[in-house]
Design a protein around this motif. Structure first.
Motif, PDB file in Angstrom:
ATOM      1  N   ASN A   5      38.643  72.561  57.587  1.00 38.48           N
ATOM      2  CA  ASN A   5      37.798  72.322  58.747  1.00 38.48           C
ATOM      3  C   ASN A   5      38.297  71.129  59.548  1.00 38.48           C
ATOM      4  O   ASN A   5      38.164  71.069  60.745  1.00 38.48           O
ATOM      5  CB  ASN A   5      36.340  72.121  58.324  1.00 38.48           C
ATOM      6  CG  ASN A   5      36.186  70.925  57.419  1.00 38.48           C
ATOM      7  OD1 ASN A   5      37.155  70.520  56.773  1.00 38.48           O
ATOM      8  ND2 ASN A   5      35.012  70.356  57.377  1.00 38.48           N
ATOM      9  N   LEU A   7      41.393  70.212  60.067  1.00 37.50           N
ATOM     10  CA  LEU A   7      42.452  70.655  60.973  1.00 37.50           C
ATOM     11  C   LEU A   7      41.871  71.402  62.152  1.00 37.50           C
ATOM     12  O   LEU A   7      42.191  71.129  63.308  1.00 37.50           O
ATOM     13  CB  LEU A   7      43.399  71.592  60.224  1.00 37.50           C
ATOM     14  CG  LEU A   7      44.464  70.938  59.362  1.00 37.50           C
ATOM     15  CD1 LEU A   7      45.314  72.010  58.748  1.00 37.50           C
ATOM     16  CD2 LEU A   7      45.297  70.038  60.204  1.00 37.50           C
ATOM     17  N   ALA A   8      40.976  72.325  61.834  1.00 34.91           N
ATOM     18  CA  ALA A   8      40.421  73.148  62.896  1.00 34.91           C
ATOM     19  C   ALA A   8      39.646  72.287  63.877  1.00 34.91           C
ATOM     20  O   ALA A   8      39.785  72.428  65.094  1.00 34.91           O
ATOM     21  CB  ALA A   8      39.518  74.206  62.292  1.00 34.91           C
ATOM     22  N   SER A  11      41.855  70.025  66.263  1.00 34.36           N
ATOM     23  CA  SER A  11      42.478  70.692  67.401  1.00 34.36           C
ATOM     24  C   SER A  11      41.417  71.094  68.410  1.00 34.36           C
ATOM     25  O   SER A  11      41.580  70.900  69.607  1.00 34.36           O
ATOM     26  CB  SER A  11      43.255  71.909  66.919  1.00 34.36           C
ATOM     27  OG  SER A  11      42.419  72.753  66.195  1.00 34.36           O
TER      28      SER A  11
END
Lengths: 292, 300
Positions: A5, A7-8, A11
């Motif tokens: 989560n 990383l998501a 971005s």
């Protein structure tokens, strides 16, 4: 558990933040930093806010894990079970290819192998300690004394948060105690302003150098920020800043506080950071930090 | 990602077990298993060996490299350019071309497609490592392939269907595909190759990086192209990084070093690192991944 989560979110958040910035006219933000630019281009966006906001660059300096994670009891049982299956199924070891027949080394290997086999399939009566082989030499005595290094460092026992050797299994991040953009004394990541005509990632590197000294080698991972902290709408009266975060790794050396803007520092895990920083700061940085 | 898991300080957890001892004795065998034609027992279930330990480099990839690679390869495109539609080679309305293979005009150009937008799900990742060598002596004497096979087995630890895994092929013999005078002959064994995946792949990589490459003489890093080279050449658009090891480097593998006398001759090999990188600039992304595993690259 690794933070997918994170990383998501990073971005997504940075993309959303950039989109927001564009709609809020980034130009006015930079204009505020340099008064020489023409203020006439400012559109209808809230004027009191944009006149004070500036851009700052911060560095999330990471120390990667030094040792592998200690497996939990379930993982240990699983690995032990799989190892036993592997031992039961593997192809016969070609002794004659690796050892000269009748050599001391072969005898030693066979004795050890028998013991390992017994440990794996013998049952509860088997002692944990391997049986001493008949060959007794100085090497054997030396081997008996060899122990693996402890997985807990002295710094963990003493609670020394400035040590780079603490929490060897975890990702650590450098947090400094100094003034934030509003002039308050807080715990935060190393940060600083951006000079006219300077790229953001270069500013981040320079600010880290200025605040934490020259005694370390660092590497800023990319030229793109990994996240942004937007000024809160509540404290509209104080000077505000958009803080762009960059990820960096420490390669050698140790951070030293410069004594002027930064008084103290600490290498902390994600959970420990939460207890030191304020709520708004935590909300904007938590997804950039690794759970492991 | 429950809060309870993260709150427990991990250094308090008990240390890893020293042995693989079972928790209790194996049950007494009441009825023996059936045997196959070679006298081996047939188990009641398909026994498959899974991971037997936590892999260090795989942890490193998940903890550190994956985040870094996403930040490094991310391209910010708030307003992506619309993709220009390329017409197919044959008119799709033409009844003669109805069931015909109809590629876009100018070929598929798979190496030229721009990189997909980077998300947490499509970060460049190592899929497998292939070791490959050609033993020229095998052309005259087939048995000269035996040391090659033995060395590959020692280095890779792979055997055919090892651990009951159907897809593990172990060391394979490469046979000639064409008749070329003095070089290959159709169907004649001339080399060996082995595919490594999963924990064994990472083990090989760590052995290569920790034991072999630091000891190779006059080694400055694997050469790579100049930065001026276009990213859309067929080679740069491929996510496979190939390197070569010289014959004397083979002696530095600990598995070979321990009984070096058993091998009559040392040989070099190609190592292909196969990643999931694809499209323009894929080679650079794959090399960025490998240098995260400390494989050195240099412009020479």
């Amino acid at each position: 558990m690794w933070s997918r989560n994170a990383l998501a979110c990073c971005s997504k958040q940075s993309r959303a933040a950039c989109a927001q910035l564009r709609s809020r006219t980034l130009a006015t933000v930079t204009d505020a930093a340099g008064p020489s630019s023409a203020p006439t281009s400012t559109p209808k966006a809230s004027p009191s806010r944009s006149s004070k906001a500036s851009i700052q660059a911060a560095v999330v300096l990471n120390r990667s894990p030094i040792i592998t994670r200690t497996p939990n009891p379930l993982e240990r049982a699983y690995y032990a079970y799989q190892s036993r299956i592997q031992r039961a199924l593997f192809n016969p070891f070609p002794d004659e290819f690796y050892f000269r027949p009748g050599s001391i080394l072969e005898g030693q290997f066979n004795a050890e192998e028998k013991q390992r086999e017994k440990l794996a399939f013998g049952g509860p009566s088997v002692k944990e300690k391997p049986i001493q082989t008949l060959v007794d030499s100085d090497d054997q005595v030396g081997k008996q004394q060899q122990q693996p290094m402890p997985r807990i460092h002295e710094a963990d026992i003493k609670g020394d948060v400035r040590s780079l050797d603490r929490q060897m299994e975890r990702n650590l991040y450098l947090l400094v105690h100094g003034k934030d953009s509003a002039g308050k004394d807080v715990w935060r990541f190393p940060q600083g302003g951006v000079e006219e005509g300077q790229a953001l990632h270069q500013a981040a590197e320079r600010d880290l150098y200025a605040e934490c000294g020259e005694d370390m080698d660092t590497w800023v991972v990319s030229r793109k920020p990994i996240g942004v902290m937007e000024p809160s709408s509540a404290s509209a009266s104080s000077p505000q800043a958009y803080v762009f975060f960059y990820k960096a790794h420490i390669l050698a050396g140790q951070a030293t506080p410069n004594g002027k803007t930064v008084k103290d520092l600490a290498w902390l895990t994600k959970e420990e950071i939460e207890s030191r920083v304020d709520q708004q700061y935590w909300a904007s940085v938590k997804d950039m930090l690794s759970d492991s | 990602m429950s809060a309870a898991v993260t709150k427990v300080p991990r250094h308090i957890a008990p240390p890893a077990a020293q042995s693989i001892r079972p928790t209790r004795a194996a049950p007494r065998i009441r009825k023996p298993l059936k045997r196959d034609e070679r006298g081996r027992p047939i188990p009641h279930v398909n026994v498959i060996v899974r991971d037997t330990y936590a892999c260090r480099l795989s942890d490193h990839y998940r903890n550190t490299l994956r985040d870094d690679l996403m930040y490094m390869t991310y391209t910010h495109e708030p307003n992506p350019k619309p993709v220009r539609p390329v017409p197919p080679r044959f008119d799709p309305n033409d009844p003669y071309a109805k069931f015909r293979y109809n590629p876009p005009l100018g070929g598929t150009q798979s190496f030229n497609v721009p990189q997909d937008s980077v998300t947490a799900d499509n970060i460049v990742q190592l899929e497998r490592i292939q070791l490959h060598t050609m033993a020229k002596e095998a052309f005259g004497n087939r048995s000269s392939l035996l040391p090659v096979i033995m060395a590959f087995r020692a280095i890779s630890g792979e055997t055919e269907h090892s651990g009951g895994q159907r897809t593990v092929e172990g060391v394979q013999i490469v046979k000639g595909k064409q008749n070329i005078g003095g070089w290959t002959r159709l169907g004649h064994p001339i080399g060996a190759k082995v595919d490594l995946k999963g924990p064994k792949m990472y083990d090989f990589l760590s052995v290569l990086v920790d034991f072999v490459l630091p000891r190779v003489r006059d080694f400055r890093g694997f050469p790579m192209q100049l930065p001026s080279q276009a990213l859309t050449l067929p080679h740069s658009g491929s996510g496979v990084v190939s390197i070569g090891l010289s014959p004397d480097a083979l002696a530095f593998f600990p598995q070979i070093e321990v009984n070096l006398d058993a091998y009559p001759k040392l040989f070099g090999m190609h190592i292909h690192f196969v990643t999931n990188a694809f499209g323009a600039g894929a080679q650079n992304r794959a090399r960025a991944l490998l240098s995260g595993f400390r494989v050195p690259f240099a412009r020479v």
